[in-house]
Design an enzyme around this catalytic site. Structure first.
Site, PDB file in Angstrom:
ATOM      1  N   LYS A  13       0.919  -1.189  -0.180  1.00 31.12           N
ATOM      2  CA  LYS A  13       0.178  -0.046  -0.098  1.00 31.12           C
ATOM      3  C   LYS A  13       0.741   1.360  -0.028  1.00 31.12           C
ATOM      4  O   LYS A  13       0.617   2.084  -0.696  1.00 31.12           O
ATOM      5  CB  LYS A  13      -0.831   0.028   1.256  1.00 31.12           C
ATOM      6  CG  LYS A  13      -1.856  -1.184   1.384  1.00 31.12           C
ATOM      7  CD  LYS A  13      -2.575  -1.131   2.407  1.00 31.12           C
ATOM      8  CE  LYS A  13      -2.072  -1.423   3.851  1.00 31.12           C
ATOM      9  NZ  LYS A  13      -1.466  -2.803   4.016  1.00 31.12           N
ATOM     10  N   ARG A  89      -9.062   0.445   9.366  1.00 26.56           N
ATOM     11  CA  ARG A  89      -8.471  -0.728   9.959  1.00 26.56           C
ATOM     12  C   ARG A  89      -9.608  -1.702  10.757  1.00 26.56           C
ATOM     13  O   ARG A  89      -9.166  -2.811  10.816  1.00 26.56           O
ATOM     14  CB  ARG A  89      -7.325  -0.443  10.617  1.00 26.56           C
ATOM     15  CG  ARG A  89      -6.131  -1.370   9.952  1.00 26.56           C
ATOM     16  CD  ARG A  89      -4.947  -0.981  10.874  1.00 26.56           C
ATOM     17  NE  ARG A  89      -3.712  -1.661  10.524  1.00 26.56           N
ATOM     18  CZ  ARG A  89      -2.844  -1.133   9.753  1.00 26.56           C
ATOM     19  NH1 ARG A  89      -2.872   0.066   9.513  1.00 26.56           N
ATOM     20  NH2 ARG A  89      -1.528  -1.777   9.672  1.00 26.56           N
ATOM     21  N   ARG A 128      11.547  -5.936   4.561  1.00 24.94           N
ATOM     22  CA  ARG A 128      11.271  -4.533   4.208  1.00 24.94           C
ATOM     23  C   ARG A 128      12.349  -3.649   4.987  1.00 24.94           C
ATOM     24  O   ARG A 128      12.677  -3.985   6.259  1.00 24.94           O
ATOM     25  CB  ARG A 128       9.676  -4.249   4.902  1.00 24.94           C
ATOM     26  CG  ARG A 128       9.626  -2.587   4.859  1.00 24.94           C
ATOM     27  CD  ARG A 128       8.237  -2.244   4.888  1.00 24.94           C
ATOM     28  NE  ARG A 128       7.379  -2.928   6.163  1.00 24.94           N
ATOM     29  CZ  ARG A 128       5.989  -2.815   6.242  1.00 24.94           C
ATOM     30  NH1 ARG A 128       5.332  -2.391   5.105  1.00 24.94           N
ATOM     31  NH2 ARG A 128       5.236  -3.364   7.333  1.00 24.94           N
ATOM     32  N   ARG A 161      11.785  -2.233  10.867  1.00 23.83           N
ATOM     33  CA  ARG A 161      10.833  -1.792  12.010  1.00 23.83           C
ATOM     34  C   ARG A 161      10.484  -3.098  12.980  1.00 23.83           C
ATOM     35  O   ARG A 161      10.898  -4.083  12.545  1.00 23.83           O
ATOM     36  CB  ARG A 161       9.305  -1.692  11.064  1.00 23.83           C
ATOM     37  CG  ARG A 161       9.122  -0.328  10.471  1.00 23.83           C
ATOM     38  CD  ARG A 161       7.754  -0.108   9.678  1.00 23.83           C
ATOM     39  NE  ARG A 161       6.799  -0.787  10.136  1.00 23.83           N
ATOM     40  CZ  ARG A 161       5.498  -0.881   9.630  1.00 23.83           C
ATOM     41  NH1 ARG A 161       5.307  -0.015   8.514  1.00 23.83           N
ATOM     42  NH2 ARG A 161       4.426  -1.236  10.151  1.00 23.83           N
ATOM     43  N   ARG A 172       0.241  -9.536  13.760  1.00 21.61           N
ATOM     44  CA  ARG A 172      -0.345  -8.541  12.782  1.00 21.61           C
ATOM     45  C   ARG A 172      -1.354  -9.139  11.865  1.00 21.61           C
ATOM     46  O   ARG A 172      -2.335  -8.658  11.439  1.00 21.61           O
ATOM     47  CB  ARG A 172       0.562  -7.820  12.036  1.00 21.61           C
ATOM     48  CG  ARG A 172       1.363  -6.667  13.152  1.00 21.61           C
ATOM     49  CD  ARG A 172       2.574  -6.217  12.391  1.00 21.61           C
ATOM     50  NE  ARG A 172       2.579  -5.440  11.665  1.00 21.61           N
ATOM     51  CZ  ARG A 172       3.403  -5.234  10.482  1.00 21.61           C
ATOM     52  NH1 ARG A 172       4.583  -5.663  10.747  1.00 21.61           N
ATOM     53  NH2 ARG A 172       3.192  -4.139   9.456  1.00 21.61           N
TER      54      ARG A 172
HETATM   55  P1  ADP Z   1       2.200  -2.242   3.140  1.00 18.85           P
HETATM   56  O1  ADP Z   1       2.069  -0.500   3.255  1.00 18.85           O
HETATM   57  O2  ADP Z   1       0.990  -2.640   2.335  1.00 18.85           O
HETATM   58  O3  ADP Z   1       2.494  -2.673   4.499  1.00 18.85           O
HETATM   59  P2  ADP Z   1       4.848  -1.703   1.712  1.00 18.85           P
HETATM   60  O4  ADP Z   1       4.387  -0.837   0.613  1.00 18.85           O
HETATM   61  O5  ADP Z   1       5.568  -1.240   3.014  1.00 18.85           O
HETATM   62  O6  ADP Z   1       3.529  -2.322   2.223  1.00 18.85           O
HETATM   63  O7  ADP Z   1       5.571  -2.833   1.112  1.00 18.85           O
HETATM   64  C1  ADP Z   1       6.173  -3.954   1.896  1.00 18.85           C
HETATM   65  C2  ADP Z   1       7.443  -4.371   1.267  1.00 18.85           C
HETATM   66  O8  ADP Z   1       7.221  -5.010   0.104  1.00 18.85           O
HETATM   67  C3  ADP Z   1       8.376  -3.175   1.171  1.00 18.85           C
HETATM   68  O9  ADP Z   1       9.559  -3.700   1.634  1.00 18.85           O
HETATM   69  C4  ADP Z   1       8.334  -3.061  -0.372  1.00 18.85           C
HETATM   70  O10 ADP Z   1       9.572  -2.583  -0.748  1.00 18.85           O
HETATM   71  C5  ADP Z   1       8.092  -4.394  -0.822  1.00 18.85           C
HETATM   72  N1  ADP Z   1       7.154  -4.400  -2.010  1.00 18.85           N
HETATM   73  C6  ADP Z   1       6.068  -3.565  -2.180  1.00 18.85           C
HETATM   74  N2  ADP Z   1       5.326  -3.964  -3.230  1.00 18.85           N
HETATM   75  C7  ADP Z   1       6.065  -4.829  -3.832  1.00 18.85           C
HETATM   76  C8  ADP Z   1       5.703  -5.428  -5.009  1.00 18.85           C
HETATM   77  N3  ADP Z   1       4.735  -5.309  -6.087  1.00 18.85           N
HETATM   78  N4  ADP Z   1       6.699  -6.532  -5.295  1.00 18.85           N
HETATM   79  C9  ADP Z   1       7.767  -6.759  -4.600  1.00 18.85           C
HETATM   80  N5  ADP Z   1       7.725  -6.173  -3.379  1.00 18.85           N
HETATM   81  C10 ADP Z   1       7.230  -5.175  -3.065  1.00 18.85           C
HETATM   82  P1  AMP Z   2       1.186   0.047   9.053  1.00 16.30           P
HETATM   83  O1  AMP Z   2       2.395   1.104   8.836  1.00 16.30           O
HETATM   84  O2  AMP Z   2      -0.029   0.613   8.432  1.00 16.30           O
HETATM   85  O3  AMP Z   2       1.655  -1.019   8.939  1.00 16.30           O
HETATM   86  O4  AMP Z   2       0.813   0.355  10.490  1.00 16.30           O
HETATM   87  C1  AMP Z   2       1.704  -0.057  11.738  1.00 16.30           C
HETATM   88  C2  AMP Z   2       0.831  -0.102  13.037  1.00 16.30           C
HETATM   89  O5  AMP Z   2       0.205   1.257  13.427  1.00 16.30           O
HETATM   90  C3  AMP Z   2      -0.026  -1.168  13.076  1.00 16.30           C
HETATM   91  O6  AMP Z   2       0.256  -2.384  13.227  1.00 16.30           O
HETATM   92  C4  AMP Z   2      -1.071  -0.697  14.291  1.00 16.30           C
HETATM   93  O7  AMP Z   2      -0.451  -0.682  15.524  1.00 16.30           O
HETATM   94  C5  AMP Z   2      -0.863   0.721  13.916  1.00 16.30           C
HETATM   95  N1  AMP Z   2      -1.919   1.452  13.172  1.00 16.30           N
HETATM   96  C6  AMP Z   2      -1.923   1.919  11.999  1.00 16.30           C
HETATM   97  N2  AMP Z   2      -3.081   2.629  11.500  1.00 16.30           N
HETATM   98  C7  AMP Z   2      -3.850   2.137  12.426  1.00 16.30           C
HETATM   99  C8  AMP Z   2      -5.486   2.311  12.447  1.00 16.30           C
HETATM  100  N3  AMP Z   2      -5.979   2.647  11.405  1.00 16.30           N
HETATM  101  N4  AMP Z   2      -5.929   1.741  13.346  1.00 16.30           N
HETATM  102  C9  AMP Z   2      -5.204   1.078  14.411  1.00 16.30           C
HETATM  103  N5  AMP Z   2      -3.939   0.978  14.439  1.00 16.30           N
HETATM  104  C10 AMP Z   2      -3.246   1.546  13.589  1.00 16.30           C
END
Ligand code: ADP
Ligand code: AMP
Length: 216
Positions: A13, A89, A128, A161, A172
């Site tokens: 995302k 969420r 990541r 992270r 998660r």
């Molecule tokens: P989210 O925001 O949904 O938690 P991220 O955008 O942070 O996910 O992506 C999670 C990991 O996967 C990151 O390390 C990113 O570089 C990698 N990633 C994101 N999209 C792709 C894709 N289409 N193919 C391969 N790796 C990806």
């Molecule tokens: P994310 O960066 O989206 O993976 O979010 C990291 C963490 O932040 C999650 O695992 C939750 O602990 C918290 N968080 C982010 N967005 C929300 C939300 N909309 N509601 C509750 N917790 C959230």
């Protein structure tokens, strides 16, 4: 255009939002990024959120919703709208978002569901890496930075992270299935749900998403 990005942690995302926001002139609003900034700054909200975020649980609905409400009401008219990433969420948050937007005489236009399978998201989350300074997202093998451990965009230090450790990822995923996935049906019932296959490589995901967002 008001877009909600849905999908499990690691679906991509944040990566998609970063790739399309400038071209579409949309603001990227990530509640995870906002919470991490509050935690880094040691604010009262950050201190309150820390224990939930680090254990992989959800921060209480009221707290996150208030945060988003402030952001939406203060983001001005400089963009064509926003991409909400990580919010809503829970179904409660989705209902509250609808209420907030209706007081602003607007609504969610599209909920883009980034559908990704479990082995794919596990591989993505464990690899990541995030820039400590600018928040840019990389992956050790899928999207490596040019110099290991260093951000291509700003030269900042890359880190893993705390909630991307294997023990926390499991929690998660459970939270996602139980509390977040019902939102998919919430937007389906409103006829706002669109799907992309987020297992695909990032350029293909971006093209599919742009086609949907531009053509409806
Ligand atoms: P989210 O925001 O949904 O938690 P991220 O955008 O942070 O996910 O992506 C999670 C990991 O996967 C990151 O390390 C990113 O570089 C990698 N990633 C994101 N999209 C792709 C894709 N289409 N193919 C391969 N790796 C990806
Ligand atoms: P994310 O960066 O989206 O993976 O979010 C990291 C963490 O932040 C999650 O695992 C939750 O602990 C918290 N968080 C982010 N967005 C929300 C939300 N909309 N509601 C509750 N917790 C959230």
């Amino acid at each position: 255009m008001k877009v909600v990005l849905l999908g499990p942690p690691g679906a991509g995302k944040g990566t998609l939002a970063a790739a399309i926001k400038d071209g579409l002139n949309l603001l990227h609003i990530s509640t995870g990024d906002i919470l991490r900034a509050e935690m880094k700054g040691g604010t009262p909200l950050g201190l309150e959120a820390k224990r939930y975020v680090e254990s992989g649980g959800l921060v209480p609905d009221e707290l996150v919703t208030r945060l988003v409400e402030n952001k939406l009401k203060n983001c001005g008219g400089t963009t064509n709208g926003y991409l909400l990433d990580g919010f809503p969420r829970t179904v409660q948050q989705a209902e509250d978002l609808d209420k907030i937007l209706s007081t602003m005489k607007t609504q969610v236009d599209c909920a883009l569901y980034m559908e990704a399978t479990l082995p794919v998201v596990l591989q993505r989350l464990t690899g990541r890496r995030v820039c400590k300074s600018c928040g840019a997202v990389f992956h050790v093998t899928n999207m490596p930075s040019q110099k290991e451990g260093v951000c291509d965009k700003c030269g900042g230090e890359l880190y893993q992270r705390a909630d991307d450790k294997e023990e926390t990822i499991k929690n998660r995923m459970d939270v996602y299935v139980k509390s977040t996935s019902p939102i998919i049906e919430f937007y389906n019932k409103q006829n706002k749900l669109k799907k992309v296959n987020a297992d695909k490589e990032s350029q293909e995901v971006k093209e599919m998403a742009l086609r949907i967002l531009k053509n409806g």
